[in-house]
Scaffold this motif. Structure first.
Motif, PDB file in Angstrom:
ATOM      1  N   ARG A 106      -5.347  11.632   5.893  1.00  7.94           N
ATOM      2  CA  ARG A 106      -4.158  10.963   5.354  1.00  7.94           C
ATOM      3  C   ARG A 106      -2.875  11.295   6.117  1.00  7.94           C
ATOM      4  O   ARG A 106      -1.919  10.527   6.093  1.00  7.94           O
ATOM      5  CB  ARG A 106      -3.981  11.295   3.882  1.00  7.94           C
ATOM      6  CG  ARG A 106      -3.759  12.781   3.588  1.00  7.94           C
ATOM      7  CD  ARG A 106      -3.911  13.092   2.097  1.00  7.94           C
ATOM      8  NE  ARG A 106      -3.691  14.492   1.786  1.00  7.94           N
ATOM      9  CZ  ARG A 106      -4.612  15.440   1.952  1.00  7.94           C
ATOM     10  NH1 ARG A 106      -5.803  15.147   2.462  1.00  7.94           N
ATOM     11  NH2 ARG A 106      -4.355  16.691   1.628  1.00  7.94           N
ATOM     12  N   ALA A 107      -2.854  12.428   6.814  1.00  7.98           N
ATOM     13  CA  ALA A 107      -1.631  12.818   7.536  1.00  7.98           C
ATOM     14  C   ALA A 107      -1.307  11.845   8.665  1.00  7.98           C
ATOM     15  O   ALA A 107      -0.151  11.735   9.080  1.00  7.98           O
ATOM     16  CB  ALA A 107      -1.777  14.227   8.096  1.00  7.98           C
ATOM     17  N   TYR A 108      -2.320  11.110   9.155  1.00  9.95           N
ATOM     18  CA  TYR A 108      -2.096  10.199  10.275  1.00  9.95           C
ATOM     19  C   TYR A 108      -1.594   8.831   9.832  1.00  9.95           C
ATOM     20  O   TYR A 108      -1.207   8.016  10.665  1.00  9.95           O
ATOM     21  CB  TYR A 108      -3.392  10.021  11.071  1.00  9.95           C
ATOM     22  CG  TYR A 108      -3.889  11.307  11.696  1.00  9.95           C
ATOM     23  CD1 TYR A 108      -3.331  11.797  12.866  1.00  9.95           C
ATOM     24  CD2 TYR A 108      -4.914  12.039  11.098  1.00  9.95           C
ATOM     25  CE1 TYR A 108      -3.778  12.978  13.438  1.00  9.95           C
ATOM     26  CE2 TYR A 108      -5.371  13.220  11.659  1.00  9.95           C
ATOM     27  CZ  TYR A 108      -4.805  13.696  12.825  1.00  9.95           C
ATOM     28  OH  TYR A 108      -5.243  14.862  13.381  1.00  9.95           O
ATOM     29  N   ASP A 109      -1.630   8.588   8.548  1.00  8.13           N
ATOM     30  CA  ASP A 109      -1.189   7.291   8.038  1.00  8.13           C
ATOM     31  C   ASP A 109       0.303   7.368   7.729  1.00  8.13           C
ATOM     32  O   ASP A 109       0.753   8.310   7.080  1.00  8.13           O
ATOM     33  CB  ASP A 109      -1.971   6.939   6.768  1.00  8.13           C
ATOM     34  CG  ASP A 109      -1.805   5.490   6.378  1.00  8.13           C
ATOM     35  OD1 ASP A 109      -1.261   4.718   7.190  1.00  8.13           O
ATOM     36  OD2 ASP A 109      -2.214   5.130   5.263  1.00  8.13           O
ATOM     37  N   TYR A 110       1.059   6.386   8.188  1.00  9.68           N
ATOM     38  CA  TYR A 110       2.493   6.393   7.930  1.00  9.68           C
ATOM     39  C   TYR A 110       2.755   5.782   6.544  1.00  9.68           C
ATOM     40  O   TYR A 110       2.604   4.571   6.380  1.00  9.68           O
ATOM     41  CB  TYR A 110       3.258   5.580   8.979  1.00  9.68           C
ATOM     42  CG  TYR A 110       3.015   5.980  10.409  1.00  9.68           C
ATOM     43  CD1 TYR A 110       2.744   7.302  10.749  1.00  9.68           C
ATOM     44  CD2 TYR A 110       3.075   5.038  11.434  1.00  9.68           C
ATOM     45  CE1 TYR A 110       2.528   7.660  12.060  1.00  9.68           C
ATOM     46  CE2 TYR A 110       2.864   5.394  12.756  1.00  9.68           C
ATOM     47  CZ  TYR A 110       2.582   6.707  13.064  1.00  9.68           C
ATOM     48  OH  TYR A 110       2.365   7.079  14.370  1.00  9.68           O
ATOM     49  N   PRO A 111       3.161   6.575   5.554  1.00 12.48           N
ATOM     50  CA  PRO A 111       3.429   6.007   4.224  1.00 12.48           C
ATOM     51  C   PRO A 111       4.680   5.147   4.193  1.00 12.48           C
ATOM     52  O   PRO A 111       4.844   4.311   3.302  1.00 12.48           O
ATOM     53  CB  PRO A 111       3.593   7.243   3.334  1.00 12.48           C
ATOM     54  CG  PRO A 111       4.020   8.327   4.270  1.00 12.48           C
ATOM     55  CD  PRO A 111       3.365   8.032   5.571  1.00 12.48           C
ATOM     56  N   VAL A 112       5.562   5.350   5.172  1.00 12.03           N
ATOM     57  CA  VAL A 112       6.797   4.563   5.269  1.00 12.03           C
ATOM     58  C   VAL A 112       6.903   4.043   6.692  1.00 12.03           C
ATOM     59  O   VAL A 112       6.920   4.824   7.651  1.00 12.03           O
ATOM     60  CB  VAL A 112       8.035   5.412   4.923  1.00 12.03           C
ATOM     61  CG1 VAL A 112       9.301   4.562   5.025  1.00 12.03           C
ATOM     62  CG2 VAL A 112       7.900   6.007   3.523  1.00 12.03           C
ATOM     63  N   THR A 113       6.971   2.719   6.826  1.00 10.26           N
ATOM     64  CA  THR A 113       7.037   2.102   8.145  1.00 10.26           C
ATOM     65  C   THR A 113       7.768   0.773   8.046  1.00 10.26           C
ATOM     66  O   THR A 113       8.152   0.348   6.948  1.00 10.26           O
ATOM     67  CB  THR A 113       5.611   1.903   8.712  1.00 10.26           C
ATOM     68  OG1 THR A 113       5.676   1.249   9.980  1.00 10.26           O
ATOM     69  CG2 THR A 113       4.757   1.082   7.773  1.00 10.26           C
ATOM     70  N   TYR A 114       7.975   0.125   9.185  1.00 13.40           N
ATOM     71  CA  TYR A 114       8.649  -1.181   9.176  1.00 13.40           C
ATOM     72  C   TYR A 114       7.685  -2.290   8.778  1.00 13.40           C
ATOM     73  O   TYR A 114       8.105  -3.405   8.488  1.00 13.40           O
ATOM     74  CB  TYR A 114       9.239  -1.478  10.554  1.00 13.40           C
ATOM     75  CG  TYR A 114       8.238  -1.387  11.685  1.00 13.40           C
ATOM     76  CD1 TYR A 114       7.381  -2.437  11.969  1.00 13.40           C
ATOM     77  CD2 TYR A 114       8.161  -0.247  12.469  1.00 13.40           C
ATOM     78  CE1 TYR A 114       6.454  -2.351  12.995  1.00 13.40           C
ATOM     79  CE2 TYR A 114       7.249  -0.145  13.495  1.00 13.40           C
ATOM     80  CZ  TYR A 114       6.389  -1.202  13.757  1.00 13.40           C
ATOM     81  OH  TYR A 114       5.471  -1.098  14.766  1.00 13.40           O
ATOM     82  N   PHE A 115       6.379  -2.008   8.777  1.00 16.67           N
ATOM     83  CA  PHE A 115       5.371  -2.989   8.421  1.00 16.67           C
ATOM     84  C   PHE A 115       5.276  -3.023   6.895  1.00 16.67           C
ATOM     85  O   PHE A 115       4.599  -2.209   6.281  1.00 16.67           O
ATOM     86  CB  PHE A 115       4.034  -2.607   9.060  1.00 16.67           C
ATOM     87  CG  PHE A 115       2.987  -3.674   8.996  1.00 16.67           C
ATOM     88  CD1 PHE A 115       3.325  -5.020   8.991  1.00 16.67           C
ATOM     89  CD2 PHE A 115       1.642  -3.331   8.945  1.00 16.67           C
ATOM     90  CE1 PHE A 115       2.354  -6.001   8.938  1.00 16.67           C
ATOM     91  CE2 PHE A 115       0.659  -4.305   8.893  1.00 16.67           C
ATOM     92  CZ  PHE A 115       1.016  -5.644   8.889  1.00 16.67           C
TER      93      PHE A 115
END
Length: 371
Positions: free
Chosen positions: A173-182
């Motif tokens: 889960r650390a590699y997933d961006y919880p906040v992004t422009y997508f």
């Protein structure tokens, strides 16, 4: 972790599939009865009085309720020992109960009542969901696959893949961006869209619930900020472009003032359709404005400050390979989205071959049409 549209859609398809199969697939498994929740009534104790001398009720006693409802502790959900189709349904129902936003999205509040206003994305909640997924996987493996019907075996494979990939995603889960422009992969933007696109306000009760959920939005945004910081502490800071893009996207979606926020404007539009007094309408709008100013905006400020604080250490280039373990996560994503074990190179080469084939077919068709 964060709300994932692919998993959510798979969950619904699987629930429907399991219910259909349970109606048409015979099974020899014993039926285990699940005890329903019971509501008990507790009456007030009655004092003894002398025989033939009944006490006259006092004025206070007349106003007191004779009995009150006491809510019993819900019986624990039974997941073991069930016929396998019942297990499929019960297991996915338990997961769905932990995602109140998706329950609302599906219009199933009547069937899955919950006190939770928004889906909890705290580390504790994520760990609890992962523990449930591991439990479901262990129970699934207790069934003898060879003894299942063909349709049950398909459901078994789907659930096994779902639980295993969910647990892998949790570990990475650390590699997933919880906040992004997508926006469709970013917690804040998805949360705003939940209010603007999903929530229905068809009654005064719905309006009050909208405000209650709006109050809870502050905590959810702070949880998102916590996830970003947790990932950064684990060595995964989003690239500069991702951080800048996220801040811009959130600002554009949120609005600069409360009355210009879509959270307020959509609510105002809903209230126009309700048969309520002008006084009540103004009261509800004033509450919404206060919540946005006092709870929602401060939480978004915390998130923005978190993103800004990471800029000085953020990498300038994009790509997961720059992080330790990032290549393994990229391979996991390929498996997740393609359901294959192909490597990035193999997928790229397949794309080149297919593109050439399609282009050649198009040239032949164009030639046949005289172009």
């Amino acid at each position: 972790m964060k709300t994932d549209s692919f998993f959510c859609r798979l969950l619904v398809v699987f629930m429907l599939l399991s219910m259909i199969l349970s109606a048409c697939s015979p099974t020899a498994d014993p039926v285990v009865e699940v005890q329903p929740t019971v509501t008990m009534e507790a009456t007030e104790p009655v004092e003894e009085t002398k025989e033939n001398e009944p006490e006259a009720p006092t004025e206070e006693a007349i106003d007191e309720p004779i009995a009150e409802e006491v809510e019993a502790t819900p019986a624990p959900v039974v997941l073991t020992g069930l016929p396998i189709n019942d297990f499929f349904e019960a297991g996915y129902n338990e997961l769905l109960k932990r995602n109140p936003e998706y329950i609302v999205d599906l219009g199933l509040e009547e069937y899955f009542p919950t006190d939770e206003l928004l889906t909890d994305i705290s580390p504790e909640a994520e760990a609890e969901r992962a523990a449930l997924q591991q439990e479901l996987l262990d129970i699934l493996h207790s069934y003898e696959y060879a003894s299942l019907t063909p349709s049950e075996q398909i459901s078994y494979q789907v659930m096994e893949w779902d639980m295993e990939t969910s647990l892998q995603a949790y570990e990475m889960r650390a590699y997933d961006y919880p906040v992004t422009y997508f926006s469709v992969r970013s917690v804040p933007q998805l949360a705003i869209m939940f209010f603007t696109d999903t929530l229905q306000v068809n009654s005064l009760d719905d309006a009050e619930m909208y405000l209650a959920r709006l109050e809870a939005l502050g905590l959810k945004i702070e949880q998102a900020a916590g996830l970003v910081q947790e990932n950064a502490d684990a060595g995964v800071i989003p690239p500069v472009d991702v951080l800048y893009g996220a801040r811009t996207s959130i600002s554009n979606n949120l609005g600069s003032t409360a009355v210009n926020s879509p959270l307020y404007k959509v609510f105002k539009g809903h209230l126009k359709e309700l048969d309520i007094s002008d006084e009540k309408n103004d009261e509800l709008l004033a509450d919404a404005k206060a919540i946005i100013n006092d709870t929602v905006y401060p939480a978004f400020d915390v998130l923005d400050s978190t993103l800004e604080s990471l800029l000085k250490d953020a990498p300038s280039k994009v790509g997961l390979s720059q992080y330790e373990g990032g290549e393994e996560y990229y391979q996991f994503l390929l498996k997740y989205f393609t359901t294959t074990s192909l490597t990035p190179v193999e997928i790229h080469e397949t794309g080149i071959v297919e593109l050439a084939r399609i282009q050649e077919e198009m040239r032949q068709r164009f030639a046949e049409l005289g172009y």
